[in-house]
Design a protein around this motif. Structure first.
Motif, mmCIF file in Angstrom:
data_model
loop_
_atom_site.group_PDB
_atom_site.id
_atom_site.type_symbol
_atom_site.label_atom_id
_atom_site.label_comp_id
_atom_site.label_asym_id
_atom_site.label_seq_id
_atom_site.Cartn_x
_atom_site.Cartn_y
_atom_site.Cartn_z
ATOM 1 N N ALA A 66 0.887 -1.162 0.000
ATOM 2 C CA ALA A 66 0.000 0.000 0.000
ATOM 3 C C ALA A 66 0.927 1.214 0.000
ATOM 4 N N LEU A 67 1.052 1.860 -1.156
ATOM 5 C CA LEU A 67 1.956 3.000 -1.302
ATOM 6 C C LEU A 67 1.172 4.297 -1.215
ATOM 7 N N LEU A 68 1.521 5.112 -0.224
ATOM 8 C CA LEU A 68 0.840 6.393 0.013
ATOM 9 C C LEU A 68 1.677 7.562 -0.485
ATOM 10 N N ARG A 69 1.017 8.478 -1.178
ATOM 11 C CA ARG A 69 1.632 9.762 -1.517
ATOM 12 C C ARG A 69 1.356 10.737 -0.377
ATOM 13 N N PRO A 70 2.086 11.854 -0.344
ATOM 14 C CA PRO A 70 1.836 12.854 0.704
ATOM 15 C C PRO A 70 0.409 13.407 0.708
ATOM 16 N N ARG A 99 -3.232 9.835 -1.257
ATOM 17 C CA ARG A 99 -3.691 8.874 -2.266
ATOM 18 C C ARG A 99 -2.838 7.611 -2.210
ATOM 19 N N VAL A 100 -3.481 6.500 -2.530
ATOM 20 C CA VAL A 100 -2.822 5.195 -2.517
ATOM 21 C C VAL A 100 -2.828 4.636 -3.944
ATOM 22 N N LEU A 101 -1.736 3.978 -4.295
ATOM 23 C CA LEU A 101 -1.594 3.428 -5.643
ATOM 24 C C LEU A 101 -2.353 2.111 -5.764
ATOM 25 N N GLU A 109 8.525 -4.099 -9.508
ATOM 26 C CA GLU A 109 8.306 -4.844 -10.750
ATOM 27 C C GLU A 109 7.032 -4.411 -11.460
ATOM 28 N N GLU A 110 5.947 -4.265 -10.712
ATOM 29 C CA GLU A 110 4.659 -3.988 -11.348
ATOM 30 C C GLU A 110 4.478 -2.540 -11.755
ATOM 31 N N THR A 111 5.202 -1.625 -11.098
ATOM 32 C CA THR A 111 4.976 -0.202 -11.370
ATOM 33 C C THR A 111 6.204 0.548 -11.856
ATOM 34 N N SER A 133 -3.827 3.627 -10.889
ATOM 35 C CA SER A 133 -4.572 4.811 -10.498
ATOM 36 C C SER A 133 -4.199 5.161 -9.061
ATOM 37 N N TRP A 134 -4.085 6.463 -8.804
ATOM 38 C CA TRP A 134 -3.874 6.947 -7.436
ATOM 39 C C TRP A 134 -5.230 7.344 -6.890
ATOM 40 N N GLN A 135 -5.709 6.608 -5.888
ATOM 41 C CA GLN A 135 -7.036 6.820 -5.321
ATOM 42 C C GLN A 135 -6.923 7.333 -3.894
ATOM 43 N N PHE A 136 -7.875 8.170 -3.491
ATOM 44 C CA PHE A 136 -7.934 8.511 -2.084
ATOM 45 C C PHE A 136 -8.256 7.238 -1.309
ATOM 46 N N ALA A 137 -7.688 7.107 -0.126
ATOM 47 C CA ALA A 137 -7.810 5.885 0.659
ATOM 48 C C ALA A 137 -9.257 5.491 0.916
ATOM 49 N N ASP A 138 -10.162 6.462 0.990
ATOM 50 C CA ASP A 138 -11.562 6.110 1.254
ATOM 51 C C ASP A 138 -12.220 5.392 0.076
#
Length: 187
Positions: free
Chosen positions: A55-59, A62-64, A98-100, A166-171
């Motif tokens: 679970a990769l979070l941006r500042p 958003r999570v990838l 690998e995937e991204t 896609s970068w999605q908001f965690a909700d």
């Protein structure tokens, strides 16, 4: 050195020390681990085997997510462990890269205990000669360490397994308790 049953057991114990209410939900993992031993890390273990996700979070919170080609679902980056993986955390980081195409130098783990462990069924895949089985997905939380991570041009998809990202908001995550835990990590 490949991931061992002892490492999986130790990681599971650390997770359950943090999230004791999940002991019953993960009892099937504990049972398969006892029966399978070190083969718990082999994708040929059809009682079930471990996988690792990130679970990769941006500042900006958003999570990838990636669209998995074979399953045709939006998931966190992740997959099977390999003999070169020393730990489940290492496997999650390798799968993310690998995937991204996101470099391990652009992310940092948030601890060494998984954020979530999910047990879920995987259907048979005749093309790969795989019987139906369980995945025990150890999901680790990572944060970006670079302002450029998260820009679409910094992501290079592994096209044989991933069709989009896609970068999605965690909700927007639907799986609980993963959703709540990722949302809490954004605060």
């Amino acid at each position: 050195m490949p991931i061992t049953a002892q490492h999986v057991s130790d990681t599971l114990d650390a997770y359950l020390a943090t999230y004791p209410a999940e002991k019953d939900a993960l009892s099937v993992l504990a049972e398969v681990l006892d029966e399978a031993g070190d083969s718990i890390a082999s994708r040929k273990e059809y009682r079930g085997h471990v996988t690792a996700g990130a679970a990769l979070l941006r500042p900006d919170g958003r999570v990838l997510t990636i669209e998995h080609r074979a399953l045709q679902k939006w998931l966190l980056p992740g997959g099977h462990v390999e003999d070169s993986d020393a730990t489940l955390l290492d496997a999650a980081l390798r799968e993310l890269a690998e995937e991204t195409g996101i470099s391990p130098f652009q992310v940092e783990p948030v601890g060494d205990v998984p954020l979530h462990i999910d047990a879920h069924p995987i259907p048979a895949n005749p093309d790969k000669g795989e019987d139906p089985h369980q995945h025990f997905d150890f999901r680790f939380l990572f944060r970006t360490t670079s302002d450029t991570v998260g820009l679409q041009e910094t992501v290079e998809l592994q096209e044989e397994e991933v069709t989009a990202c896609s970068w999605q908001f965690a909700d927007m995550l639907t799986a609980e308790p993963l959703r709540t835990r990722v949302m809490n990590a954004t605060r």
